[in-house]
Write an enzyme that holds these catalytic residues in place. Sequence first.
Site, short mmCIF file in Angstrom:
data_model
loop_
_atom_site.label_atom_id
_atom_site.label_comp_id
_atom_site.label_asym_id
_atom_site.label_seq_id
_atom_site.Cartn_x
_atom_site.Cartn_y
_atom_site.Cartn_z
N CYS A 1 54.03 94.25 65.10
CA CYS A 1 52.66 94.72 64.83
C CYS A 1 52.06 93.97 63.67
O CYS A 1 50.95 93.49 63.74
CB CYS A 1 52.67 96.20 64.53
SG CYS A 1 53.34 97.13 65.88
N GLY B 1 55.18 105.41 71.32
CA GLY B 1 55.54 106.02 70.04
C GLY B 1 54.31 106.24 69.17
O GLY B 1 54.20 107.24 68.47
N THR B 2 53.39 105.29 69.23
CA THR B 2 52.16 105.38 68.43
C THR B 2 51.39 106.64 68.79
O THR B 2 50.92 107.37 67.91
CB THR B 2 51.29 104.12 68.67
OG1 THR B 2 52.06 102.98 68.28
CG2 THR B 2 49.99 104.17 67.90
N THR C 1 47.51 112.69 83.71
CA THR C 1 48.60 112.65 84.70
C THR C 1 49.78 111.87 84.14
O THR C 1 49.60 110.77 83.59
CB THR C 1 48.09 112.04 86.02
OG1 THR C 1 46.98 112.82 86.44
CG2 THR C 1 49.16 112.05 87.09
N ASN D 1 61.34 99.56 60.17
CA ASN D 1 61.42 98.58 61.26
C ASN D 1 61.57 97.16 60.76
O ASN D 1 61.90 96.26 61.53
CB ASN D 1 60.19 98.69 62.17
CG ASN D 1 58.90 98.77 61.41
OD1 ASN D 1 58.72 99.64 60.56
ND2 ASN D 1 57.99 97.86 61.69
N ALA E 1 60.29 104.78 74.32
CA ALA E 1 61.25 104.34 75.35
C ALA E 1 61.67 102.87 75.19
O ALA E 1 62.83 102.53 75.39
CB ALA E 1 60.64 104.54 76.74
N HIS E 2 60.69 102.02 74.83
CA HIS E 2 61.00 100.58 74.92
C HIS E 2 61.91 100.08 73.81
O HIS E 2 62.34 98.93 73.81
CB HIS E 2 59.73 99.75 75.02
CG HIS E 2 58.92 99.62 73.78
ND1 HIS E 2 58.87 98.44 73.07
CD2 HIS E 2 58.12 100.48 73.13
CE1 HIS E 2 58.04 98.61 72.03
NE2 HIS E 2 57.58 99.84 72.05
N GLN F 1 62.61 103.87 65.41
CA GLN F 1 63.70 102.89 65.20
C GLN F 1 65.03 103.58 64.94
O GLN F 1 66.05 102.89 64.82
CB GLN F 1 63.37 101.97 64.01
CG GLN F 1 62.18 101.05 64.21
CD GLN F 1 62.46 99.90 65.17
OE1 GLN F 1 63.60 99.61 65.54
NE2 GLN F 1 61.40 99.21 65.57
N1 PLP Z 1 57.19 103.36 64.61
C1 PLP Z 1 58.05 102.35 64.34
C2 PLP Z 1 58.96 102.47 63.16
C3 PLP Z 1 58.07 101.22 65.16
O1 PLP Z 1 58.90 100.22 64.89
C4 PLP Z 1 57.18 101.15 66.25
C5 PLP Z 1 57.13 99.94 67.10
O2 PLP Z 1 57.45 98.85 66.70
C6 PLP Z 1 56.33 102.23 66.50
C7 PLP Z 1 56.35 103.33 65.65
C8 PLP Z 1 55.35 102.22 67.64
O3 PLP Z 1 55.98 102.45 68.86
P1 PLP Z 1 55.22 102.03 70.22
O4 PLP Z 1 55.32 100.54 70.31
O5 PLP Z 1 55.96 102.73 71.30
O6 PLP Z 1 53.83 102.51 70.08
#
Ligand code: PLP
Length: 386
Positions: free
Chosen positions: A328, A70-71, A242, A150, A201-202, A180
């Site tokens: 985080c 996601g980041t 890839t 989050n 995905a996670h 989220q």
């Molecule tokens: N954005 C939000 C609101 C999140 O809660 C998170 C992960 O905790 C992320 C972005 C980042 O996602 P990823 O862990 O897949 O990089």
Amino acid sequence: MEIYLDNSATTALSPAAKKAMSSAAELYGNPSSLHSFGFDAQKLVDEARKNILTALGARNVGELVFTSCGTEATSLALFGTAFAKERFESKRILTTDSEHPSVSKALERLDGFGFEIIKLPTKKGVIDETALSEALKEKIFLATFMMVNNESGALYDVANAFAEIKKKYPSAITHCDAVQGFLKTRFTPPQIGADLVSISAHKVHGPKGVGALYISKDMLKQKKIVPFLLGGGQENGMRSGTENVIGISAFGAAVADIYPRLDATISHISALREYAINTLSSLELKLNIPEGACAPHVLSITLPNIKSETMLHLLSRSGIFVSSGSACSSHSKTPSSAMTAFGLTPKEADSTIRISFSEYNTKEDIDTLKDALVSGLTTLVRTGRR
Ligand code: PLP
């Protein structure tokens, strides 16, 4: 027995995702190869893309670019738009004061490149409308708002904010960090007025290390976003490298498993949250309930003068897993800025734990959590370990 109540940090792999991973592991072709091994791998990626775009209700209006998380999806959205030529029209970027670090740190970097970052307050989990109108007196080129916080679980009214923005500046670009929110609430990018949407995905019972950015067809047509990973031109040139075929295939399978059952899943998780609120409200705790809408899966609790980490370790020893703030921010020693933006003092933020549910949790899990919290509060108060 272990009770996992940290589903905002990550979720367990679903059986559907595990099955897809092991089947995809047998197909080791490179999707870019021009032989049948390559075509088979590409087919898995395309199928996952189709499943996810279907769940986003966006098969005809957008493209999906797979990323490593996601980041990275958010970095592509923010740096990709900032470095497209549109940036010359305005250098103002609108956001909130409670974004995930994947947004706030990327914006710090853009601030260093001369962009102006305007942060709207989100006290009690609501985007400040007056501050939004004030900020819109001058042109902005990009707005990035998270869908669900989050840490507090607040469901921000992104649709309203993006509508206000587009009304005033139709060419402004809108990005939503829906990591989220995806499969926790029903939305489509057009409904919320988002040109770009990040997902991961996670958080939806898929594997770690896979994410995706939805990009509207208009954004692509008008070249309002450029890639920042350059190389072999995979993902339609938007993200070279890839593809993680195993991860992507499992992401698609996890989504295809939940999406047809989405309403039932959301009501199960909402019922758990309601049950937790009712069950825990008799304890000496403060429940941080957002004033506006809430996501179904997050509940933030402030403990009375007890550091969240102390309680977290105590619960962990009983096999109950919760979070002290987000996974985080738990790497940093400063109190969560999301919870201070919510309205907590730094000391309260330091005493706040987050419980987050998935469809695999039950009411019994919450009963067990309550007993462990009661016993933890008694022990910590008695021994003075606060
Ligand atoms: N954005 C939000 C609101 C999140 O809660 C998170 C992960 O905790 C992320 C972005 C980042 O996602 P990823 O862990 O897949 O990089």
